[in-house]
Design a protein around this motif. Structure first.
Motif, short mmCIF file in Angstrom:
data_model
loop_
_atom_site.label_atom_id
_atom_site.label_comp_id
_atom_site.label_asym_id
_atom_site.label_seq_id
_atom_site.Cartn_x
_atom_site.Cartn_y
_atom_site.Cartn_z
N SER A 52 0.83 -1.20 0.00
CA SER A 52 0.00 0.00 0.00
C SER A 52 0.87 1.25 0.00
O SER A 52 1.65 1.48 0.92
CB SER A 52 -0.91 0.01 1.23
N GLY A 53 0.75 2.04 -1.04
CA GLY A 53 1.51 3.29 -1.12
C GLY A 53 1.06 4.31 -0.09
O GLY A 53 1.87 5.06 0.46
N HIS A 54 -0.24 4.34 0.20
CA HIS A 54 -0.74 5.26 1.21
C HIS A 54 -0.18 4.91 2.59
O HIS A 54 0.19 5.79 3.37
CB HIS A 54 -2.27 5.24 1.25
N ALA A 55 -0.14 3.62 2.91
CA ALA A 55 0.40 3.19 4.20
C ALA A 55 1.89 3.52 4.28
O ALA A 55 2.38 3.99 5.32
CB ALA A 55 0.17 1.70 4.41
N ALA A 56 2.62 3.28 3.20
CA ALA A 56 4.05 3.58 3.17
C ALA A 56 4.28 5.08 3.35
O ALA A 56 5.16 5.49 4.12
CB ALA A 56 4.67 3.09 1.86
N VAL A 86 -1.51 7.31 11.32
CA VAL A 86 -0.93 6.25 10.47
C VAL A 86 -1.80 5.00 10.53
O VAL A 86 -2.12 4.40 9.50
CB VAL A 86 0.52 5.94 10.89
N LEU A 87 -2.21 4.62 11.72
CA LEU A 87 -3.09 3.45 11.86
C LEU A 87 -4.43 3.69 11.18
O LEU A 87 -5.00 2.77 10.57
CB LEU A 87 -3.28 3.12 13.33
N GLY A 88 -4.94 4.92 11.25
CA GLY A 88 -6.19 5.26 10.58
C GLY A 88 -6.08 5.16 9.06
O GLY A 88 -7.01 4.70 8.39
N VAL A 89 -4.94 5.56 8.52
CA VAL A 89 -4.72 5.43 7.07
C VAL A 89 -4.74 3.96 6.68
O VAL A 89 -5.38 3.57 5.70
CB VAL A 89 -3.39 6.09 6.65
N GLY A 90 -4.07 3.12 7.45
CA GLY A 90 -4.06 1.69 7.16
C GLY A 90 -5.45 1.09 7.19
O GLY A 90 -5.85 0.34 6.28
N TRP A 91 -6.19 1.43 8.22
CA TRP A 91 -7.57 0.93 8.32
C TRP A 91 -8.42 1.42 7.15
O TRP A 91 -9.20 0.65 6.57
CB TRP A 91 -8.20 1.38 9.65
#
Length: 164
Positions: free
Chosen positions: A87-91, A116-121
């Motif tokens: 995931s580019g957004h997570a990176a 950061v955790l919110g982006v991953g979710w």
């Protein structure tokens, strides 16, 4: 304007914390380090993410699972259906957190970690990534940025006698 206000608030909080802890030399060293890590870390993280996406070419959830089982909330081009891992957004979110970490107060570091955790979710909730994609993105962002930070810190310590 909202973004400028947030950046200004972060700068004011950071300046106060760093001046009281490390003095002006430490303050300058930390900021120089961050300003060097931002472009170099972005290039490293972005390059690694692109290479991995091209190498693996895994399908996104909406392409791998029947359409009626995955609700897609974000529209993508057809050629993006096989660019799930990592995931580019997570990176990118992990890159930003680690790049700014030396100048963040404890409360801002906590807020950043939660973001950061919110982006991953959100990437999983949007049907764009599997959990492994997000985890791999976090790892790619962290490893690339920490490697760049390590190199920048060593160069600044040896060449400029600054500690960041």
């Amino acid at each position: 304007y909202f973004g400028i206000a947030i950046v200004a608030a972060i700068l004011m909080i950071t300046v106060k914390k760093l001046q009281s802890r490390a003095g002006m030399r430490g303050y300058i060293g930390k900021w120089v380090g961050v300003l060097l890590v931002l472009p170099l870390g972005f290039a490293a993280m972005g390059g690694a993410t692109k290479l991995l996406k091209a190498e693996f070419g895994y399908e996104r959830p909406y392409a791998a699972i029947h359409e009626h089982k995955v609700v897609v909330l974000e529209q993508r081009e057809r050629n993006e259906a096989t660019r799930s891992f990592p995931s580019g957004h997570a990176a990118f979110s992990m890159f930003l957190l680690i790049a700014f970490w030396p100048i963040l107060s404890e409360s801002l570091a906590t807020i950043g970690t939660l973001l950061v955790l919110g982006v991953g979710w959100s990437r999983m909730a949007l049907g764009m990534h599997f959990p492994a994609d997000v985890l791999a993105g976090f790892i790619v962002g962290a490893v690339a940025t920490l490697l760049v930070r390590y190199i920048v810190n060593n160069v600044m310590r040896v060449v400029f006698k600054l500690h960041c």
